[in-house]
Design a protein around this motif. Structure first.
Motif, PDB file in Angstrom:
ATOM      1  N   HIS A 191       0.829  -1.212   0.000  1.00  0.00           N
ATOM      2  CA  HIS A 191       0.000   0.000   0.000  1.00  0.00           C
ATOM      3  C   HIS A 191       0.865   1.264   0.000  1.00  0.00           C
ATOM      4  O   HIS A 191       0.436   2.299   0.517  1.00  0.00           O
ATOM      5  N   LEU A 192       2.042   1.162  -0.570  1.00  0.00           N
ATOM      6  CA  LEU A 192       2.995   2.263  -0.483  1.00  0.00           C
ATOM      7  C   LEU A 192       2.413   3.573  -1.007  1.00  0.00           C
ATOM      8  O   LEU A 192       2.534   4.625  -0.367  1.00  0.00           O
ATOM      9  N   LYS A 193       1.765   3.541  -2.164  1.00  0.00           N
ATOM     10  CA  LYS A 193       1.242   4.772  -2.750  1.00  0.00           C
ATOM     11  C   LYS A 193       0.207   5.428  -1.843  1.00  0.00           C
ATOM     12  O   LYS A 193       0.292   6.635  -1.549  1.00  0.00           O
ATOM     13  N   ASP A 194      -0.781   4.641  -1.396  1.00  0.00           N
ATOM     14  CA  ASP A 194      -1.840   5.196  -0.550  1.00  0.00           C
ATOM     15  C   ASP A 194      -1.288   5.710   0.771  1.00  0.00           C
ATOM     16  O   ASP A 194      -1.631   6.812   1.225  1.00  0.00           O
ATOM     17  N   TYR A 195      -0.435   4.912   1.396  1.00  0.00           N
ATOM     18  CA  TYR A 195       0.122   5.312   2.687  1.00  0.00           C
ATOM     19  C   TYR A 195       1.051   6.523   2.545  1.00  0.00           C
ATOM     20  O   TYR A 195       1.063   7.405   3.409  1.00  0.00           O
ATOM     21  N   PHE A 196       1.826   6.557   1.463  1.00  0.00           N
ATOM     22  CA  PHE A 196       2.727   7.690   1.239  1.00  0.00           C
ATOM     23  C   PHE A 196       1.934   8.986   1.073  1.00  0.00           C
ATOM     24  O   PHE A 196       2.290  10.020   1.646  1.00  0.00           O
ATOM     25  N   THR A 249      -1.541  10.014  10.575  1.00  0.00           N
ATOM     26  CA  THR A 249      -0.529   8.962  10.716  1.00  0.00           C
ATOM     27  C   THR A 249      -1.124   7.744  11.439  1.00  0.00           C
ATOM     28  O   THR A 249      -0.799   6.600  11.109  1.00  0.00           O
ATOM     29  N   ALA A 250      -2.006   8.012  12.406  1.00  0.00           N
ATOM     30  CA  ALA A 250      -2.693   6.904  13.082  1.00  0.00           C
ATOM     31  C   ALA A 250      -3.625   6.176  12.111  1.00  0.00           C
ATOM     32  O   ALA A 250      -3.828   4.958  12.229  1.00  0.00           O
ATOM     33  N   LEU A 260       7.848   8.953   3.363  1.00  0.00           N
ATOM     34  CA  LEU A 260       8.257   7.633   2.888  1.00  0.00           C
ATOM     35  C   LEU A 260       8.512   6.681   4.059  1.00  0.00           C
ATOM     36  O   LEU A 260       8.285   5.472   3.943  1.00  0.00           O
ATOM     37  N   LEU A 261       8.960   7.234   5.182  1.00  0.00           N
ATOM     38  CA  LEU A 261       9.321   6.401   6.326  1.00  0.00           C
ATOM     39  C   LEU A 261       8.160   6.156   7.295  1.00  0.00           C
ATOM     40  O   LEU A 261       8.038   5.070   7.865  1.00  0.00           O
ATOM     41  N   ILE A 262       7.313   7.157   7.475  1.00  0.00           N
ATOM     42  CA  ILE A 262       6.232   7.023   8.453  1.00  0.00           C
ATOM     43  C   ILE A 262       5.331   5.821   8.176  1.00  0.00           C
ATOM     44  O   ILE A 262       4.976   5.082   9.108  1.00  0.00           O
ATOM     45  N   PRO A 263       4.906   5.569   6.925  1.00  0.00           N
ATOM     46  CA  PRO A 263       4.068   4.390   6.676  1.00  0.00           C
ATOM     47  C   PRO A 263       4.739   3.084   7.095  1.00  0.00           C
ATOM     48  O   PRO A 263       4.060   2.153   7.543  1.00  0.00           O
ATOM     49  N   PHE A 264       6.060   3.013   6.943  1.00  0.00           N
ATOM     50  CA  PHE A 264       6.780   1.817   7.374  1.00  0.00           C
ATOM     51  C   PHE A 264       6.658   1.632   8.878  1.00  0.00           C
ATOM     52  O   PHE A 264       6.321   0.547   9.366  1.00  0.00           O
ATOM     53  N   GLN A 318       4.420   3.006  10.904  1.00  0.00           N
ATOM     54  CA  GLN A 318       3.030   2.810  11.308  1.00  0.00           C
ATOM     55  C   GLN A 318       2.543   1.410  10.969  1.00  0.00           C
ATOM     56  O   GLN A 318       1.712   0.843  11.675  1.00  0.00           O
ATOM     57  N   SER A 319       3.066   0.828   9.885  1.00  0.00           N
ATOM     58  CA  SER A 319       2.711  -0.551   9.541  1.00  0.00           C
ATOM     59  C   SER A 319       3.272  -1.523  10.570  1.00  0.00           C
ATOM     60  O   SER A 319       2.587  -2.458  11.006  1.00  0.00           O
ATOM     61  N   ILE A 320       4.516  -1.318  10.970  1.00  0.00           N
ATOM     62  CA  ILE A 320       5.113  -2.161  12.006  1.00  0.00           C
ATOM     63  C   ILE A 320       4.348  -2.001  13.322  1.00  0.00           C
ATOM     64  O   ILE A 320       4.083  -2.982  14.032  1.00  0.00           O
ATOM     65  N   LYS A 321       3.972  -0.766  13.629  1.00  0.00           N
ATOM     66  CA  LYS A 321       3.216  -0.530  14.855  1.00  0.00           C
ATOM     67  C   LYS A 321       1.875  -1.270  14.823  1.00  0.00           C
ATOM     68  O   LYS A 321       1.430  -1.820  15.838  1.00  0.00           O
ATOM     69  N   ALA A 322       1.235  -1.301  13.647  1.00  0.00           N
ATOM     70  CA  ALA A 322      -0.036  -2.016  13.505  1.00  0.00           C
ATOM     71  C   ALA A 322       0.153  -3.513  13.744  1.00  0.00           C
ATOM     72  O   ALA A 322      -0.701  -4.164  14.370  1.00  0.00           O
ATOM     73  N   VAL A 323       1.261  -4.073  13.260  1.00  0.00           N
ATOM     74  CA  VAL A 323       1.529  -5.502  13.460  1.00  0.00           C
ATOM     75  C   VAL A 323       1.771  -5.791  14.948  1.00  0.00           C
ATOM     76  O   VAL A 323       1.269  -6.789  15.493  1.00  0.00           O
TER      77      VAL A 323
END
Length: 284
Positions: free
Chosen positions: A30-35, A59-60, A252-256, A258-263
């Protein structure tokens, strides 16, 4: 294609590798949407107070969307955005509460530093009168150990608030204070694992950070001689370019992260509350 990868039972923790791997897969899928969401969040940073709440909420939202994918309940961006916007002022209140917590931690560090300084002065004065080099060595080692322990203590405390935005963005009936309590509850007993996951994630982001620093260094080499000549136009252009680069790299970094935080949030909830959900490896 769908298949489980390293999905544990509800009482078994995901490994550090599984958490980072799952975060990366969500990020790539989901890089495009999250970016674009992260870029939109950074644009709001320029607006005081209200914009800061929007930044935190957007960001949340990335973590909310990622969590929805993990539990096989994907959600559209407009739907998720309506949910987080309905709690916008709770996000702002959370920021203020965390700011106060940060001040408390900072004051604690200052007080500890002052006490250590007083003890150090008294100790060094006494050691100076004795003229014993070994005493200095013991003191230096003791100060080093105390410093390490204090740093670990601060990291432990900060990590207890690591998931504050997730309950606020995902769960029903959550407000600012209960979101903080929820993060404290979920992270109990898992601080060092979260720190290890964060360290591994940091190592993965190093190449991007290096590229950004190289580009900024090139911009400085090009523009600073021009700016030193008093050219306001070049100074403004340099500022805009650095701002755009900083926002873009951050987006570019925040989605990464936030994705790890979701996991991590998924993992802790699954084991603590028996969600009984399977982590899916899907081409989304």
């Amino acid at each position: 294609m769908a298949g489980n990868f390293g999905s544990p039972s509800p009482t078994q923790a995901l490994s550090v590798g599984n958490v980072v791997s799952a975060g990366l897969r969500l990020y790539r899928s989901h890089l495009k949407d999250y970016f674009l969401l992260a870029l939109k969040a950074y644009a709001w940073v320029l607006v005081p107070v209200y914009g800061w709440a929007k930044f935190y909420a957007l960001t949340a939202l990335i973590s909310r969307l990622a969590f929805g994918e993990l539990v096989n309940q994907p959600e559209s961006i407009p739907s998720g955005e309506r949910f987080v916007n309905s709690r916008l002022w709770q996000f702002l209140l959370t920021i203020l509460l965390l700011f106060l917590v940060g001040i408390g931690i900072g004051l604690g560090v200052v007080i500890l530093s002052i006490l250590l300084g007083v003890v150090s002065a008294a100790f060094v004065g006494g050691a100076g009168q004795q003229g014993n080099p070994a005493t200095y060595l013991v003191f230096i080692l003791a100060a080093f150990v105390i410093g390490i322990v204090a740093l670990l203590g601060i990291l432990w405390l900060v990590t207890r608030f690591y998931l504050v935005d997730l309950p606020l963005a995902v769960e029903e009936g959550i407000e600012a204070t209960s979101a903080i309590s929820r993060s404290w509850e979920l992270t109990q007993g898992h601080v060092w694992r979260i720190l290890l996951i964060s360290f591994v994630g940091f190592l993965i982001t190093i190449p991007i950070q290096i590229v950004v620093q190289i580009v900024i260094s090139i911009l400085q080499a090009v523009f600073l001689p021009l700016i030193s000549d008093g050219n306001t136009a070049f100074a403004l252009l340099y500022f805009v370019l650095v701002l755009v680069l900083s926002f873009s790299s951050g987006a570019l970094l925040i989605p990464f992260w936030q994705s790890i935080k979701a996991v991590i949030y998924y993992d802790l909830r699954s084991r603590r509350e028996g969600l009984g959900l399977q982590l899916r490896d899907r081409e989304i």
